[in-house]
Design a protein around this motif. Structure first.
Motif, PDB file in Angstrom:
ATOM      1  N   PHE A  18       0.867  -1.169   0.000  1.00  0.00           N
ATOM      2  CA  PHE A  18       0.000   0.000   0.000  1.00  0.00           C
ATOM      3  C   PHE A  18       0.906   1.221   0.000  1.00  0.00           C
ATOM      4  N   PHE A  19       0.816   2.016  -1.055  1.00  0.00           N
ATOM      5  CA  PHE A  19       1.669   3.185  -1.242  1.00  0.00           C
ATOM      6  C   PHE A  19       0.840   4.464  -1.149  1.00  0.00           C
ATOM      7  N   LEU A  20       1.324   5.441  -0.378  1.00  0.00           N
ATOM      8  CA  LEU A  20       0.752   6.781  -0.322  1.00  0.00           C
ATOM      9  C   LEU A  20       1.824   7.774  -0.750  1.00  0.00           C
ATOM     10  N   GLU A  21       1.526   8.564  -1.756  1.00  0.00           N
ATOM     11  CA  GLU A  21       2.479   9.564  -2.243  1.00  0.00           C
ATOM     12  C   GLU A  21       2.656  10.651  -1.189  1.00  0.00           C
ATOM     13  N   ASP A  22       3.915  10.933  -0.876  1.00  0.00           N
ATOM     14  CA  ASP A  22       4.254  11.968   0.093  1.00  0.00           C
ATOM     15  C   ASP A  22       5.450  12.731  -0.447  1.00  0.00           C
ATOM     16  N   THR A  79      -6.663  13.001   8.640  1.00  0.00           N
ATOM     17  CA  THR A  79      -5.987  13.285   9.904  1.00  0.00           C
ATOM     18  C   THR A  79      -4.582  12.726   9.825  1.00  0.00           C
ATOM     19  N   GLY A  80      -3.710  13.299  10.598  1.00  0.00           N
ATOM     20  CA  GLY A  80      -2.335  12.815  10.646  1.00  0.00           C
ATOM     21  C   GLY A  80      -1.523  13.323   9.474  1.00  0.00           C
ATOM     22  N   ASP A  81      -0.287  12.864   9.449  1.00  0.00           N
ATOM     23  CA  ASP A  81       0.635  13.150   8.365  1.00  0.00           C
ATOM     24  C   ASP A  81       1.612  11.984   8.322  1.00  0.00           C
ATOM     25  N   ALA A  82       2.664  12.104   7.564  1.00  0.00           N
ATOM     26  CA  ALA A  82       3.602  10.994   7.383  1.00  0.00           C
ATOM     27  C   ALA A  82       4.217  10.502   8.689  1.00  0.00           C
ATOM     28  N   ILE A  86      -1.596   7.733  13.951  1.00  0.00           N
ATOM     29  CA  ILE A  86      -2.869   7.399  13.318  1.00  0.00           C
ATOM     30  C   ILE A  86      -2.972   8.249  12.057  1.00  0.00           C
ATOM     31  N   ILE A  87      -3.128   7.582  10.940  1.00  0.00           N
ATOM     32  CA  ILE A  87      -3.241   8.259   9.648  1.00  0.00           C
ATOM     33  C   ILE A  87      -4.592   7.884   9.059  1.00  0.00           C
ATOM     34  N   GLU A  88      -5.373   8.891   8.679  1.00  0.00           N
ATOM     35  CA  GLU A  88      -6.630   8.641   7.996  1.00  0.00           C
ATOM     36  C   GLU A  88      -6.611   9.370   6.665  1.00  0.00           C
ATOM     37  N   VAL A  89      -6.978   8.644   5.618  1.00  0.00           N
ATOM     38  CA  VAL A  89      -7.032   9.221   4.279  1.00  0.00           C
ATOM     39  C   VAL A  89      -8.342   8.811   3.624  1.00  0.00           C
ATOM     40  N   CYS A 100      -9.423   5.026   4.651  1.00  0.00           N
ATOM     41  CA  CYS A 100      -8.447   4.074   5.159  1.00  0.00           C
ATOM     42  C   CYS A 100      -7.859   4.674   6.426  1.00  0.00           C
ATOM     43  N   GLU A 101      -7.827   3.854   7.476  1.00  0.00           N
ATOM     44  CA  GLU A 101      -7.182   4.257   8.719  1.00  0.00           C
ATOM     45  C   GLU A 101      -5.996   3.341   8.956  1.00  0.00           C
ATOM     46  N   LEU A 102      -4.845   3.926   9.149  1.00  0.00           N
ATOM     47  CA  LEU A 102      -3.632   3.202   9.527  1.00  0.00           C
ATOM     48  C   LEU A 102      -3.314   3.582  10.962  1.00  0.00           C
ATOM     49  N   ARG A 103      -3.242   2.583  11.833  1.00  0.00           N
ATOM     50  CA  ARG A 103      -3.018   2.824  13.260  1.00  0.00           C
ATOM     51  C   ARG A 103      -1.737   2.120  13.687  1.00  0.00           C
ATOM     52  N   HIS A 104      -0.789   2.899  14.206  1.00  0.00           N
ATOM     53  CA  HIS A 104       0.478   2.352  14.667  1.00  0.00           C
ATOM     54  C   HIS A 104       0.248   1.543  15.937  1.00  0.00           C
TER      55      HIS A 104
END
Length: 117
Positions: A18-22, A79-82, A86-89, A100-104
């Protein structure tokens, strides 16, 4: 608008990238299962990848298997950033539209949850 891609990768075992452009790189997670809106997916944070992987399907150098691009589109940061835990996109593509929610969790371990809209 930044782009995202989910690719199937068959090395060293089958998994999904899963790739997110940053900016000039791709934030990258290895998912244990394909995109699934029912259950959280275990994910490992990987080193950032080159932008070429947004559009690439084919063999990976040094005998590291083959990648097949499955889903690609654009996303908005909710929410969040790189560097967040917790990152939500919000993802928009022809194959999927939703959050999509990515939770550390710990170290490189993350949980990934997709919700269609």
């Amino acid at each position: 608008m930044p782009r995202f891609t989910i690719s199937r990768h068959d090395h060293p075992e089958v998994h999904w990238d899963f790739f997110l452009e940053d900016g000039e790189e791709l934030l990258t997670w290895r998912l244990t299962h394909p995109l699934d809106v029912e259950e959280p997916i275990a994910a490992k944070k990987l080193p950032s990848h080159r932008l070429i992987y947004l559009d690439y399907s084919g063999p990976v150098s040094r005998n590291r298997g083959t990648v097949t691009k499955l889903v690609t589109g654009h996303f908005d940061w909710l929410t969040g950033d790189a560097n967040a835990t917790i990152i939500e996109v919000h993802l928009t593509s022809t194959e999927f539209r939703g959050r999509c929610e990515l939770r550390h969790i710990d170290d490189d371990d993350w949980a990934c949850r997709f919700q269609s809209s």
